[in-house]
Design an enzyme around this catalytic site. Structure first.
Site, PDB file in Angstrom:
ATOM      1  N   ARG A  91       0.853  -1.191   0.000  1.00  0.00           N
ATOM      2  CA  ARG A  91       0.000   0.000   0.000  1.00  0.00           C
ATOM      3  C   ARG A  91       0.879   1.227   0.000  1.00  0.00           C
ATOM      4  NH1 ARG A  91      -4.836   0.282   4.253  1.00  0.00           N
ATOM      5  NH2 ARG A  91      -3.091   0.749   5.619  1.00  0.00           N
ATOM      6  N   THR A 108      -1.124   7.456  -0.756  1.00  0.00           N
ATOM      7  CA  THR A 108      -2.440   7.323  -1.407  1.00  0.00           C
ATOM      8  C   THR A 108      -3.276   6.199  -0.806  1.00  0.00           C
ATOM      9  OG1 THR A 108      -1.630   5.715  -3.011  1.00  0.00           O
ATOM     10  CG2 THR A 108      -1.420   8.050  -3.614  1.00  0.00           C
TER      11      THR A 108
HETATM   12  C1  PRP Z   1      -1.357  -4.974   4.220  1.00  0.00           C
HETATM   13  C2  PRP Z   1      -2.180  -6.244   4.236  1.00  0.00           C
HETATM   14  C3  PRP Z   1      -2.979  -6.127   2.970  1.00  0.00           C
HETATM   15  C4  PRP Z   1      -3.225  -4.654   2.870  1.00  0.00           C
HETATM   16  C5  PRP Z   1      -4.624  -4.381   3.327  1.00  0.00           C
HETATM   17  O1  PRP Z   1      -0.278  -5.100   3.380  1.00  0.00           O
HETATM   18  O2  PRP Z   1      -1.411  -7.405   4.288  1.00  0.00           O
HETATM   19  O3  PRP Z   1      -2.316  -6.607   1.815  1.00  0.00           O
HETATM   20  O4  PRP Z   1      -2.297  -4.010   3.752  1.00  0.00           O
HETATM   21  O5  PRP Z   1      -4.940  -3.061   3.160  1.00  0.00           O
HETATM   22  P1  PRP Z   1      -5.994  -2.565   2.093  1.00  0.00           P
HETATM   23  O6  PRP Z   1      -7.197  -3.440   2.229  1.00  0.00           O
HETATM   24  O7  PRP Z   1      -6.256  -1.145   2.513  1.00  0.00           O
HETATM   25  O8  PRP Z   1      -5.372  -2.630   0.735  1.00  0.00           O
HETATM   26  P2  PRP Z   1       0.809  -3.934   3.224  1.00  0.00           P
HETATM   27  O9  PRP Z   1       0.433  -3.062   2.077  1.00  0.00           O
HETATM   28  O10 PRP Z   1       1.035  -3.269   4.542  1.00  0.00           O
HETATM   29  O11 PRP Z   1       2.091  -4.716   2.738  1.00  0.00           O
HETATM   30  P3  PRP Z   1       2.927  -5.861   3.480  1.00  0.00           P
HETATM   31  O12 PRP Z   1       2.063  -7.087   3.539  1.00  0.00           O
HETATM   32  O13 PRP Z   1       4.092  -6.037   2.567  1.00  0.00           O
HETATM   33  O14 PRP Z   1       3.322  -5.372   4.847  1.00  0.00           O
HETATM   34  N1  URA Z   2      -2.740  -3.486   6.737  1.00  0.00           N
HETATM   35  C1  URA Z   2      -2.426  -4.016   7.949  1.00  0.00           C
HETATM   36  O1  URA Z   2      -1.452  -4.778   8.066  1.00  0.00           O
HETATM   37  N2  URA Z   2      -3.187  -3.684   8.998  1.00  0.00           N
HETATM   38  C2  URA Z   2      -4.241  -2.871   8.889  1.00  0.00           C
HETATM   39  O2  URA Z   2      -4.910  -2.624   9.899  1.00  0.00           O
HETATM   40  C3  URA Z   2      -4.556  -2.339   7.626  1.00  0.00           C
HETATM   41  C4  URA Z   2      -3.797  -2.675   6.566  1.00  0.00           C
END
Ligand code: PRP
Ligand code: URA
Length: 209
Positions: free
Chosen positions: A104, A108
Site C-alpha cells: 500500500r 495514497t
Molecule cells: C497490508 C495487508 C494487505 C493490505 C490491506 O499489506 O497485508 O495486503 O495491507 O490493506 P488494504 O485493504 O487497505 O489494501 P501492506 O500493504 O502493509 O504490505 P505488506 O504485507 O508487505 O506489509
Molecule cells: N494493513 C495491515 O497490516 N493492517 C491494517 O490494519 C490495515 C492494513
C-alpha cells in the site's frame, strides 16, 4: 452479490484474541496466523465436489467419498498473505501456490504491484486469495483484477480480519467473489488501519518493526 462468511468458531475466536494482543511475540503471532488459516480452510473449502469410491478395509468394502480432483490454487498477497500459506498447504498438500506482490502506498493508501507469478494453468483453477487484513479493500480488489486478467474465473477471498469499508469495496468491484473472515471489525482509522485490528500484519509476521 457475494457471500460474506464470518467465522464464529470458539477455537478461531480464542486464537484471534491472542493474535490481536500487542504483547504477542513474533513467534506466536506467526504460529497463530498459520493455525487460523488452517481452521478457516475447512469452511472455505466446504463446497469442494466429492466423488464416490469403494475402499477395501480389512473387514469389508466401504463406500467412501473423496475430493473429485478439483484443481485449486492458493494465492497469497505478499507479504502478509505468506503467513497463511503453510496452514492452507497443511490441509491441501498438493495445492499449487501463486504469488502477488502488492504494497500500500503510504500516501495514497492504494496498492502498488511489484510481483505476479501464477501456476501456468491458473485459468483452469479455483483460486483462494489469502491476506490477513481486508482494510480499504484496495489490495484485495487489485489482486483479483490481476487474477481475472490472467484468466481465473472462480475466486474466493480469505482474510483474518475485515473492515466494513473493505467488504463494501470488494463487493462493488467483485460481486462474484465470496469473502471469508474470522472477524469483522468496526472501522478504519485515519491511516486506513483496521480498528481495533491487530496493527500491521506484515510487520508482526516478519518482525520488521
Ligand atoms: C497490508 C495487508 C494487505 C493490505 C490491506 O499489506 O497485508 O495486503 O495491507 O490493506 P488494504 O485493504 O487497505 O489494501 P501492506 O500493504 O502493509 O504490505 P505488506 O504485507 O508487505 O506489509
Ligand atoms: N494493513 C495491515 O497490516 N493492517 C491494517 O490494519 C490495515 C492494513
Amino acid at each position: 452479490m457475494s457471500k460474506v462468511v464470518v467465522f464464529d468458531h470458539p477455537l478461531i475466536q480464542h486464537k484471534l484474541s491472542i493474535l490481536r494482543d500487542e504483547k504477542t511475540s513474533v513467534k506466536v503471532f506467526r504460529e497463530l496466523i498459520s493455525e487460523i488459516a488452517m481452521l478457516m480452510c475447512y469452511e472455505a473449502t466446504r463446497d469442494l465436489p466429492l466423488e464416490e469410491i469403494e475402499v477395501k478395509t480389512p473387514v469389508a468394502v466401504a463406500k467412501c467419498r473423496r475430493i473429485a480432483g478439483k484443481k485449486l490454487a492458493v494465492v497469497p498477497i505478499l507479504r502478509a498473505g505468506l503467513g497463511m500459506v503453510d496452514g492452507m498447504v497443511s490441509m491441501m498438500p498438493n495445492v499449487k501456490v501463486g504469488h502477488i506482490g502488492l504494497y500500500r502506498d503510504p500516501a495514497t493508501k492504494e496498492p502498488v504491484k511489484y510481483y505476479f507469478k501464477m501456476p501456468a494453468d491458473i485459468a483452469e483453477r479455483d483460486v483462494i486469495v489469502v491476506d490477513p487484513m481486508l482494510a480499504t479493500g484496495g489490495s484485495a480488489a487489485a489482486a483479483i483484477d490481476f487474477l481475472k486478467e490472467a484468466g481465473a474465473k472462480h475466486i474466493k477471498l480469505m482474510s483474518i480480519i475485515g473492515a466494513p469499508e473493505g467488504v463494501a469495496r470488494m463487493q462493488e468491484a467483485h460481486p462474484d467473489v465470496d469473502i471469508f473472515v474470522a472477524a469483522m471489525d468496526d472501522h478504519l482509522n485515519e491511516n486506513a488501519y483496521i480498528v481495533p485490528g491487530l496493527g500491521d500484519a506484515g510487520d508482526r509476521i516478519f518482525g520488521t518493526k
